[in-house]
Write a protein that holds these residues in place. Sequence first.
Motif, mmCIF file in Angstrom:
data_model
loop_
_atom_site.group_PDB
_atom_site.id
_atom_site.type_symbol
_atom_site.label_atom_id
_atom_site.label_comp_id
_atom_site.label_asym_id
_atom_site.label_seq_id
_atom_site.Cartn_x
_atom_site.Cartn_y
_atom_site.Cartn_z
ATOM 1 N N THR A 14 -56.272 -45.752 -77.484
ATOM 2 C CA THR A 14 -56.903 -44.739 -77.494
ATOM 3 C C THR A 14 -57.083 -44.283 -78.877
ATOM 4 O OG1 THR A 14 -56.529 -44.524 -75.102
ATOM 5 C CG2 THR A 14 -57.757 -42.930 -76.182
ATOM 6 N N GLY A 68 -46.960 -43.523 -86.006
ATOM 7 C CA GLY A 68 -46.282 -44.670 -85.318
ATOM 8 C C GLY A 68 -47.485 -45.994 -84.980
ATOM 9 N N HIS A 69 -48.748 -45.674 -84.679
ATOM 10 C CA HIS A 69 -49.501 -46.805 -84.653
ATOM 11 C C HIS A 69 -49.658 -47.708 -85.929
ATOM 12 C CE1 HIS A 69 -51.718 -43.782 -81.560
ATOM 13 N NE2 HIS A 69 -51.127 -44.954 -80.851
ATOM 14 N N LYS A 93 -59.092 -40.661 -70.231
ATOM 15 C CA LYS A 93 -58.034 -39.644 -70.894
ATOM 16 C C LYS A 93 -58.691 -38.343 -71.364
ATOM 17 C CE LYS A 93 -54.411 -41.630 -72.806
ATOM 18 N NZ LYS A 93 -53.547 -42.547 -73.739
ATOM 19 N N GLY A 109 -64.866 -51.343 -71.354
ATOM 20 C CA GLY A 109 -64.576 -52.499 -70.272
ATOM 21 C C GLY A 109 -63.132 -53.007 -70.469
ATOM 22 N N LEU A 110 -62.974 -54.248 -69.889
ATOM 23 C CA LEU A 110 -61.498 -54.749 -69.949
ATOM 24 C C LEU A 110 -61.319 -55.300 -71.395
ATOM 25 C CD1 LEU A 110 -61.693 -56.897 -66.755
ATOM 26 C CD2 LEU A 110 -60.395 -54.829 -67.063
ATOM 27 N N LEU A 111 -59.961 -55.050 -71.700
ATOM 28 C CA LEU A 111 -59.433 -55.293 -72.927
ATOM 29 C C LEU A 111 -59.429 -57.109 -72.815
ATOM 30 C CD1 LEU A 111 -58.044 -54.329 -75.476
ATOM 31 C CD2 LEU A 111 -55.681 -54.826 -74.279
ATOM 32 N N ARG A 113 -48.839 -55.155 -78.327
ATOM 33 C CA ARG A 113 -48.478 -53.686 -77.808
ATOM 34 C C ARG A 113 -47.329 -53.041 -78.543
ATOM 35 N NH1 ARG A 113 -52.004 -50.581 -76.003
ATOM 36 N NH2 ARG A 113 -50.429 -49.513 -74.505
ATOM 37 N N ARG A 134 -41.979 -48.150 -77.471
ATOM 38 C CA ARG A 134 -41.330 -47.123 -78.411
ATOM 39 C C ARG A 134 -39.936 -46.885 -77.754
ATOM 40 N NH1 ARG A 134 -45.563 -42.820 -77.604
ATOM 41 N NH2 ARG A 134 -45.649 -44.159 -75.751
ATOM 42 N N MET A 193 -43.033 -40.098 -80.816
ATOM 43 C CA MET A 193 -44.359 -39.241 -80.855
ATOM 44 C C MET A 193 -45.490 -39.820 -79.953
ATOM 45 S SD MET A 193 -46.379 -36.987 -81.950
ATOM 46 C CE MET A 193 -44.742 -36.211 -82.544
ATOM 47 N N SER A 194 -46.435 -38.994 -79.398
ATOM 48 C CA SER A 194 -47.473 -39.508 -78.567
ATOM 49 C C SER A 194 -48.442 -38.332 -79.046
ATOM 50 C CB SER A 194 -47.255 -39.689 -77.118
ATOM 51 O OG SER A 194 -47.325 -38.355 -76.680
ATOM 52 N N SER A 195 -50.191 -38.744 -78.885
ATOM 53 C CA SER A 195 -51.165 -38.246 -79.399
ATOM 54 C C SER A 195 -51.184 -36.914 -78.718
ATOM 55 C CB SER A 195 -52.099 -39.250 -79.272
ATOM 56 O OG SER A 195 -52.010 -40.297 -79.902
ATOM 57 N N HIS A 196 -50.858 -36.895 -77.485
ATOM 58 C CA HIS A 196 -51.137 -35.767 -76.871
ATOM 59 C C HIS A 196 -50.024 -34.419 -77.199
ATOM 60 C CE1 HIS A 196 -48.026 -36.640 -73.605
ATOM 61 N NE2 HIS A 196 -47.766 -35.360 -73.501
HETATM 62 N N1 COA Z 1 -46.640 -44.673 -82.167
HETATM 63 C C1 COA Z 1 -47.089 -43.683 -81.691
HETATM 64 N N2 COA Z 1 -47.459 -43.098 -80.588
HETATM 65 C C2 COA Z 1 -48.043 -44.149 -79.759
HETATM 66 C C3 COA Z 1 -47.539 -45.605 -80.068
HETATM 67 C C4 COA Z 1 -46.894 -45.812 -81.263
HETATM 68 N N3 COA Z 1 -46.827 -47.267 -82.050
HETATM 69 N N4 COA Z 1 -48.113 -46.381 -79.240
HETATM 70 C C5 COA Z 1 -48.502 -45.814 -78.149
HETATM 71 N N5 COA Z 1 -48.616 -44.260 -78.658
HETATM 72 C C6 COA Z 1 -48.956 -43.480 -77.805
HETATM 73 C C7 COA Z 1 -50.425 -42.941 -77.758
HETATM 74 O O1 COA Z 1 -50.700 -42.193 -78.885
HETATM 75 C C8 COA Z 1 -50.641 -42.526 -76.434
HETATM 76 O O2 COA Z 1 -50.485 -40.946 -76.405
HETATM 77 P P1 COA Z 1 -51.209 -40.110 -75.327
HETATM 78 O O3 COA Z 1 -50.961 -40.798 -74.101
HETATM 79 O O4 COA Z 1 -50.172 -39.048 -75.537
HETATM 80 O O5 COA Z 1 -52.538 -39.917 -75.806
HETATM 81 C C9 COA Z 1 -49.734 -43.090 -75.616
HETATM 82 O O6 COA Z 1 -48.763 -43.444 -76.463
HETATM 83 C C10 COA Z 1 -50.359 -44.179 -74.771
HETATM 84 O O7 COA Z 1 -50.804 -45.080 -75.942
HETATM 85 P P2 COA Z 1 -51.315 -46.568 -75.532
HETATM 86 O O8 COA Z 1 -50.097 -47.181 -74.660
HETATM 87 O O9 COA Z 1 -51.916 -47.306 -76.543
HETATM 88 O O10 COA Z 1 -52.287 -46.170 -74.259
HETATM 89 P P3 COA Z 1 -53.916 -45.899 -74.459
HETATM 90 O O11 COA Z 1 -53.949 -45.095 -73.367
HETATM 91 O O12 COA Z 1 -54.050 -45.152 -75.969
HETATM 92 O O13 COA Z 1 -54.470 -47.218 -74.477
HETATM 93 C C11 COA Z 1 -55.208 -49.367 -73.577
HETATM 94 C C12 COA Z 1 -54.315 -48.167 -73.476
HETATM 95 C C13 COA Z 1 -56.821 -48.956 -73.882
HETATM 96 C C14 COA Z 1 -55.044 -50.439 -74.250
HETATM 97 C C15 COA Z 1 -55.731 -49.692 -71.918
HETATM 98 O O14 COA Z 1 -55.694 -48.840 -71.220
HETATM 99 C C16 COA Z 1 -56.569 -50.712 -71.893
HETATM 100 O O15 COA Z 1 -56.740 -52.054 -72.167
HETATM 101 N N6 COA Z 1 -57.984 -50.072 -71.262
HETATM 102 C C17 COA Z 1 -59.132 -51.094 -71.339
HETATM 103 C C18 COA Z 1 -59.514 -51.424 -70.060
HETATM 104 C C19 COA Z 1 -58.425 -52.374 -69.333
HETATM 105 O O16 COA Z 1 -58.341 -53.422 -69.737
HETATM 106 N N7 COA Z 1 -57.728 -51.756 -68.224
HETATM 107 C C20 COA Z 1 -56.851 -52.824 -67.650
HETATM 108 C C21 COA Z 1 -55.418 -52.878 -68.455
HETATM 109 S S1 COA Z 1 -54.271 -53.414 -67.560
#
Ligand code: COA
Length: 166
Positions: free
Chosen positions: A10, A17-18, A42, A72-74, A88, A91, A127-130
């Motif tokens: 997202t 971290g990203h 989200k 849509g789907l990843l 992916r 952490r 760390m996480s974005s929220h």
């Molecule tokens: N460093 C710091 N923070 C990190 C990190 C890193 N390396 N990796 C992840 N995070 C944090 C993110 O900031 C996020 O924080 P938040 O929840 O507080 O906002 C949290 O960890 C989760 O991040 P992430 O695991 O990347 O999830 P996401 O929701 O941002 O993204 C998608 C997940 C978009 C990849 C997934 O939902 C997706 O593929 N969506 C498309 C639809 C789909 O195909 N769905 C079926 C999937 S099975």
Amino acid sequence: MKAAAIYGGTFDPVTYGHLDLAKRGIEIFDNLILAVAESRSKNPLFTLEERIEILKEVVRDMPGVEVDGFNGLLVDYARSRGAAVVLRGLRAVSDFEYEFQMALTNRKLDGHIETIFMMPKEEHSYMSSHILKEIVRLGADVSCFVPPFVKKKLEEKLITTQVDRL
Ligand code: COA
């Protein structure tokens, strides 16, 4: 192993971290596509266009790294870009269950797409974005978590939001 990989997220907003994970990814793959998911469920602070703009700015000195948005789907997006790998980050142990579910679901949806996990530097492991957004709202200095451009965008957005609410 040289190919294209998709690092989806997202990115609301991108953190060090990203970026650490992206740097590790581009050491292994020829092209790394940072795929910004709309993630409407989200309720992101930044619009999809803003998240893409922010990411583009912070990776502009990283050759081989591209930023794109998707709906849509990843796995569908990965296939449309000719990428057979989803990158992916893991952490902490707490990430494992969710990542395990996603990796296996993605495999079921498309058996040709493989998920590869990498670990970001331990200093980014909590760390996480929220949490980041919460501490900015409460006036903390987040320079150690995000690049200056992201910090500026966060402050602009959160100060505007708070003024709107008054
Ligand atoms: N460093 C710091 N923070 C990190 C990190 C890193 N390396 N990796 C992840 N995070 C944090 C993110 O900031 C996020 O924080 P938040 O929840 O507080 O906002 C949290 O960890 C989760 O991040 P992430 O695991 O990347 O999830 P996401 O929701 O941002 O993204 C998608 C997940 C978009 C990849 C997934 O939902 C997706 O593929 N969506 C498309 C639809 C789909 O195909 N769905 C079926 C999937 S099975």
